[in-house]
Design a protein around this motif. Structure first.
Motif, PDB file in Angstrom:
ATOM      1  N   GLN A  60       0.827  -1.218   0.000  1.00 32.78           N
ATOM      2  CA  GLN A  60       0.000   0.000   0.000  1.00 32.78           C
ATOM      3  C   GLN A  60       0.857   1.262   0.000  1.00 32.78           C
ATOM      4  N   PHE A  61       2.174   1.094   0.181  1.00 31.83           N
ATOM      5  CA  PHE A  61       3.050   2.260   0.287  1.00 31.83           C
ATOM      6  C   PHE A  61       4.182   2.170  -0.733  1.00 31.83           C
ATOM      7  N   LYS A  62       4.588   3.341  -1.252  1.00 33.90           N
ATOM      8  CA  LYS A  62       5.710   3.380  -2.197  1.00 33.90           C
ATOM      9  C   LYS A  62       6.987   2.880  -1.499  1.00 33.90           C
ATOM     10  N   GLU A  65       9.072  -2.272   0.369  1.00 30.03           N
ATOM     11  CA  GLU A  65       9.678  -3.619   0.309  1.00 30.03           C
ATOM     12  C   GLU A  65      10.986  -3.620   1.058  1.00 30.03           C
ATOM     13  N   TRP A  66      11.124  -4.572   1.940  1.00 27.88           N
ATOM     14  CA  TRP A  66      12.369  -4.701   2.708  1.00 27.88           C
ATOM     15  C   TRP A  66      12.806  -6.159   2.608  1.00 27.88           C
ATOM     16  N   GLU A  67      13.989  -6.363   2.030  1.00 25.69           N
ATOM     17  CA  GLU A  67      14.429  -7.744   1.799  1.00 25.69           C
ATOM     18  C   GLU A  67      15.712  -7.990   2.596  1.00 25.69           C
ATOM     19  N   PRO A  88      12.940   0.237  11.247  1.00 27.07           N
ATOM     20  CA  PRO A  88      13.408  -0.287  12.542  1.00 27.07           C
ATOM     21  C   PRO A  88      12.444  -1.289  13.161  1.00 27.07           C
ATOM     22  N   PHE A  89      11.143  -1.121  12.924  1.00 22.62           N
ATOM     23  CA  PHE A  89      10.170  -2.024  13.561  1.00 22.62           C
ATOM     24  C   PHE A  89      10.237  -3.415  12.933  1.00 22.62           C
ATOM     25  N   ILE A  90      10.409  -3.446  11.612  1.00 31.00           N
ATOM     26  CA  ILE A  90      10.526  -4.740  10.933  1.00 31.00           C
ATOM     27  C   ILE A  90      11.828  -5.426  11.359  1.00 31.00           C
ATOM     28  N   THR A 112       3.559 -10.466   3.597  1.00 32.22           N
ATOM     29  CA  THR A 112       2.906  -9.258   3.070  1.00 32.22           C
ATOM     30  C   THR A 112       2.104  -8.614   4.196  1.00 32.22           C
ATOM     31  N   ILE A 113       2.233  -7.288   4.282  1.00 31.71           N
ATOM     32  CA  ILE A 113       1.535  -6.524   5.331  1.00 31.71           C
ATOM     33  C   ILE A 113       0.435  -5.681   4.681  1.00 31.71           C
ATOM     34  N   TYR A 114      -0.747  -5.693   5.283  1.00 31.09           N
ATOM     35  CA  TYR A 114      -1.798  -4.747   4.869  1.00 31.09           C
ATOM     36  C   TYR A 114      -2.310  -4.030   6.109  1.00 31.09           C
ATOM     37  N   TYR A 119      -5.720   3.630  10.048  1.00 33.07           N
ATOM     38  CA  TYR A 119      -4.397   3.942  10.605  1.00 33.07           C
ATOM     39  C   TYR A 119      -3.762   5.215  10.025  1.00 33.07           C
ATOM     40  N   HIS A 120      -4.127   5.527   8.772  1.00 33.35           N
ATOM     41  CA  HIS A 120      -3.429   6.610   8.098  1.00 33.35           C
ATOM     42  C   HIS A 120      -4.405   7.593   7.455  1.00 33.35           C
ATOM     43  N   SER A 121      -3.900   8.776   7.151  1.00 32.60           N
ATOM     44  CA  SER A 121      -4.698   9.758   6.424  1.00 32.60           C
ATOM     45  C   SER A 121      -5.141   9.132   5.093  1.00 32.60           C
ATOM     46  N   ALA A 148       0.647  10.667   6.781  1.00 35.72           N
ATOM     47  CA  ALA A 148       0.251  11.063   8.142  1.00 35.72           C
ATOM     48  C   ALA A 148      -0.469   9.928   8.864  1.00 35.72           C
ATOM     49  N   LYS A 149      -0.135   9.781  10.162  1.00 36.81           N
ATOM     50  CA  LYS A 149      -0.764   8.730  10.983  1.00 36.81           C
ATOM     51  C   LYS A 149      -1.953   9.310  11.738  1.00 36.81           C
ATOM     52  N   THR A 150      -2.886   8.430  12.116  1.00 35.97           N
ATOM     53  CA  THR A 150      -4.051   8.908  12.869  1.00 35.97           C
ATOM     54  C   THR A 150      -3.945   8.602  14.360  1.00 35.97           C
ATOM     55  N   LEU A 152      -3.645   5.290  15.776  1.00 37.20           N
ATOM     56  CA  LEU A 152      -4.221   4.005  16.223  1.00 37.20           C
ATOM     57  C   LEU A 152      -3.146   2.996  16.621  1.00 37.20           C
ATOM     58  N   GLY A 153      -1.864   3.363  16.415  1.00 36.13           N
ATOM     59  CA  GLY A 153      -0.783   2.462  16.831  1.00 36.13           C
ATOM     60  C   GLY A 153      -0.332   1.533  15.716  1.00 36.13           C
ATOM     61  N   SER A 154       0.085   2.128  14.578  1.00 39.05           N
ATOM     62  CA  SER A 154       0.451   1.295  13.425  1.00 39.05           C
ATOM     63  C   SER A 154       1.686   0.448  13.704  1.00 39.05           C
ATOM     64  N   SER A 155       2.668   1.008  14.443  1.00 38.50           N
ATOM     65  CA  SER A 155       3.887   0.223  14.653  1.00 38.50           C
ATOM     66  C   SER A 155       3.608  -0.960  15.588  1.00 38.50           C
ATOM     67  N   ALA A 156       2.744  -0.759  16.592  1.00 33.31           N
ATOM     68  CA  ALA A 156       2.395  -1.870  17.492  1.00 33.31           C
ATOM     69  C   ALA A 156       1.675  -2.969  16.709  1.00 33.31           C
ATOM     70  N   GLY A 157       0.778  -2.561  15.813  1.00 32.07           N
ATOM     71  CA  GLY A 157       0.048  -3.535  14.989  1.00 32.07           C
ATOM     72  C   GLY A 157       1.004  -4.292  14.074  1.00 32.07           C
TER      73      GLY A 157
HETATM   74  N1  LIG Z   1       1.796  -0.769   6.977  1.00 31.62           N
HETATM   75  C1  LIG Z   1       3.086  -0.627   7.330  1.00 31.62           C
HETATM   76  N2  LIG Z   1       4.076  -1.132   6.562  1.00 31.62           N
HETATM   77  C2  LIG Z   1       5.366  -0.989   6.894  1.00 31.62           C
HETATM   78  N3  LIG Z   1       5.796  -0.323   7.990  1.00 31.62           N
HETATM   79  C3  LIG Z   1       4.875   0.205   8.794  1.00 31.62           C
HETATM   80  C4  LIG Z   1       3.469   0.077   8.513  1.00 31.62           C
HETATM   81  N4  LIG Z   1       2.795   0.715   9.498  1.00 31.62           N
HETATM   82  C5  LIG Z   1       3.714   1.211  10.358  1.00 31.62           C
HETATM   83  N5  LIG Z   1       4.970   0.922   9.946  1.00 31.62           N
HETATM   84  C6  LIG Z   1       6.239   1.298  10.618  1.00 31.62           C
HETATM   85  O1  LIG Z   1       5.910   1.980  11.815  1.00 31.62           O
HETATM   86  C7  LIG Z   1       6.375   3.360  11.756  1.00 31.62           C
HETATM   87  C8  LIG Z   1       5.379   4.257  12.487  1.00 31.62           C
HETATM   88  O2  LIG Z   1       5.511   4.022  13.842  1.00 31.62           O
HETATM   89  P1  LIG Z   1       5.205   5.124  14.960  1.00 31.62           P
HETATM   90  O3  LIG Z   1       5.891   6.380  14.596  1.00 31.62           O
HETATM   91  O4  LIG Z   1       5.466   4.489  16.273  1.00 31.62           O
HETATM   92  O5  LIG Z   1       3.644   5.384  14.734  1.00 31.62           O
HETATM   93  P2  LIG Z   1       2.369   4.788  15.442  1.00 31.62           P
HETATM   94  O6  LIG Z   1       2.063   5.749  16.546  1.00 31.62           O
HETATM   95  O7  LIG Z   1       1.296   4.738  14.379  1.00 31.62           O
HETATM   96  O8  LIG Z   1       2.743   3.436  15.924  1.00 31.62           O
HETATM   97  C9  LIG Z   1       6.519   3.633  10.266  1.00 31.62           C
HETATM   98  O9  LIG Z   1       7.432   4.686   9.992  1.00 31.62           O
HETATM   99  C10 LIG Z   1       7.020   2.280   9.765  1.00 31.62           C
HETATM  100  O10 LIG Z   1       8.393   2.106  10.063  1.00 31.62           O
END
Ligand SMILES: Nc1ncnc2c1ncn2[C@@H]1O[C@H](COP(=O)(O)OP(=O)(O)O)[C@@H](O)[C@H]1O
Ligand SMILES: C[C@@](O)(CCOP(=O)(O)OP(=O)(O)O)CC(=O)O
Length: 442
Positions: A60-62, A65-67, A88-90, A112-114, A119-121, A148-150, A152-157
């Protein structure tokens, strides 16, 4: 190994407990949301490798891909992304799981992540639906760190669904339900490692366990692991992951007929800046802050109790509950439902004091005005600034059948011009297995 599997984990809203949740003595109330993060894991049978490789795609994002080619067994050091891309989270999640599992054989894995739309604007996105119509995701024009993030905790998810994907790949018998604490502990460790700090962890706990009354773990559990070369002490890491941590994650859910309504607010706030302002004030004004924390905690605990009592009310007499909830916005409101509005208002009064005393914009005046107006809407029990507060969002508790009316009534009203109601509701289930077929065609 081999067969594809899919998983998802929810986003969160911290309804009560912002700031206090950083301290292991206070309970917070966290609601898991219908916006979820997803992972699909499979063996890559199309590219041949006689080494060890993991590819993560986030289509979903440009540049999503991280290999990684893994050359060595000091996983926190030996993980190389072939194009030099950083996530860093991956990285932290892969390193944590490989250190824990210590795989003996080569592997070639695709994940694959969706992420669901919340979570995002949603600006500049195109929607895609899976072949069977069960899943729909928005595709962005930009890279993940530019969207932009909203809140909801995208990195935790992300960390949670990657953790479960990798664990289930290496241990096909891994049972998501009976081994949730392993998923939780790995995800918490990886999330702290990626952030280089130990947060309260409520977002990771909600991604794993769903809606919870949460009291955090002692930061000293993870601290030693983050310093120096300790990440490579595999025995200690393994025993940390497999031990039962002392923290609360009691399952909860909003009472029947009561729905959460989140409003996105034009503007935004930076959580780390708010947190550091509050913590500075707390250090400087010990007595003042102790008293306020005490009062704020009492009002949070009261909300938790009122919500619990409403469940009991429903269980004892569902018909009476329904009759009374329908009268709850009138002057003949019953005490149980009035207690809910009062509990929310009491939390707000304490958050307003916190704002004045600390100088941090937790419930700033514009939000106070907006929330006061929300109190007047038919079907609303009132609302709070969730999480760290500020200018990001508001979170109301409303009677379910009034949601449409509230959205209609506020649409052309100047007083609500900065609010966009989000298409979200509570989905209390934490991390779970999904049907792989639901993602085909995306
Ligand atoms: N769908 C996704 N695919 C890949 N990386 C993601 C995705 N969602 C979140 N991330 C990673 O998490 C980071 C955002 O984390 P953070 O700043 O802690 O925001 P949040 O408060 O939403 O958790 C992104 O820059 C990216 O590294
Ligand atoms: C202040 C806090 O207690 C709560 C912040 O909650 P939010 O839900 O606002 O979190 P972000 O999505 O990271 O902005 C800090 C914490 O617990 O880490």
């Amino acid at each position: 190994m081999g067969q594809s599997r899919a998983f998802s984990a929810p986003g969160k809203a911290l309804i009560a407990g912002g700031y206090l949740v950083l301290d292991p003595i206070y309970n917070s109330y966290v609601t898991a949301l219908s916006s979820r993060m997803h992972s699909i894991v499979e063996s890559d049978i199309t590219t041949s490798t006689n080494g060890r490789r993991i590819k993560i795609s986030s289509p979903q994002f440009k540049q999503g891909e991280w290999e990684y080619i893994i050359d060595g067994d000091k996983y926190f050091k030996d993980l190389k992304e072939i194009n030099g891309r950083k996530n860093p989270f991956i990285e932290a999640t892969i390193a944590t799981i490989l250190s824990y599992i210590q795989p003996k054989h080569n592997f070639n894995i695709n994940i694959t992540i969706y992420s669901d739309a919340g979570y995002h604007s949603q600006e500049n996105t195109v929607s895609e639906v899976s072949s069977n119509g069960h899943k729909q995701f928005l595709y962005h024009e930009k890279a993940i760190n530019e969207v932009a993030k909203t809140g909801l905790g995208s990195s935790a998810g992300l960390v949670t669904v990657l953790t479960i994907a990798l664990l289930s790949y290496f241990e096909p018998q891994f049972n998501t339900n009976t081994s949730k604490h392993i998923v939780h502990n790995c995800a918490q460790i990886a999330h702290c490692y990626a952030q280089k700090k130990i947060g309260s962890g409520f977002d990771v706990a909600a991604a794993v366990y769903g809606s919870i009354i949460y009291k955090r773990f002692q930061p000293s559990l993870i601290e030693p692991f983050l310093t120096g070369d300790n990440v490579n002490n595999i025995d200690e890491l393994k025993s940390l992951i497999e031990s039962e941590w002392d923290f609360n994650h009691d399952q909860c859910t909003l009472p029947p007929k009561i729905r959460l309504l989140m409003g996105d607010i034009e503007g935004g706030s930076e959580t780390p800046k708010l947190v550091s302002k509050i913590l500075n004030w707390k250090r400087e004004k010990l007595e003042e802050s102790d008293l306020l924390y005490h009062n704020l905690n009492a009002s949070n605990e009261n909300l938790i109790k009122v919500l619990h009592d409403l469940h009991q009310f429903y269980n004892q007499d569902p018909e009476k509950y329904i009759t009374e909830i329908n009268q709850s916005h009138t002057s003949s409101s019953s005490p149980q439902f009035k207690a809910l509005s009062d509990a929310i208002n009491q939390i707000r009064l304490n958050l307003q004091s916190l704002t004045k005393l600390s100088g941090a914009d937790v419930e700033p005046e514009s939000q106070t005005e907006l929330l006061d107006n929300c109190n007047l809407l038919a079907g609303s029990f009132g609302g709070v600034v969730p999480g760290a507060g500020g200018y990001d969002a508001i979170c109301l508790l409303v009677i379910d059948q009034y949601i449409e009316d509230i959205i209609k009534e506020t649409k052309h009203d100047e007083k609500f011009k900065n609010v966009t109601w989000l298409n979200l509701h509570e989905e209390e289930e934490g991390v779970k297995q999904e049907n792989v077929e639901d993602y085909i065609g995306l």
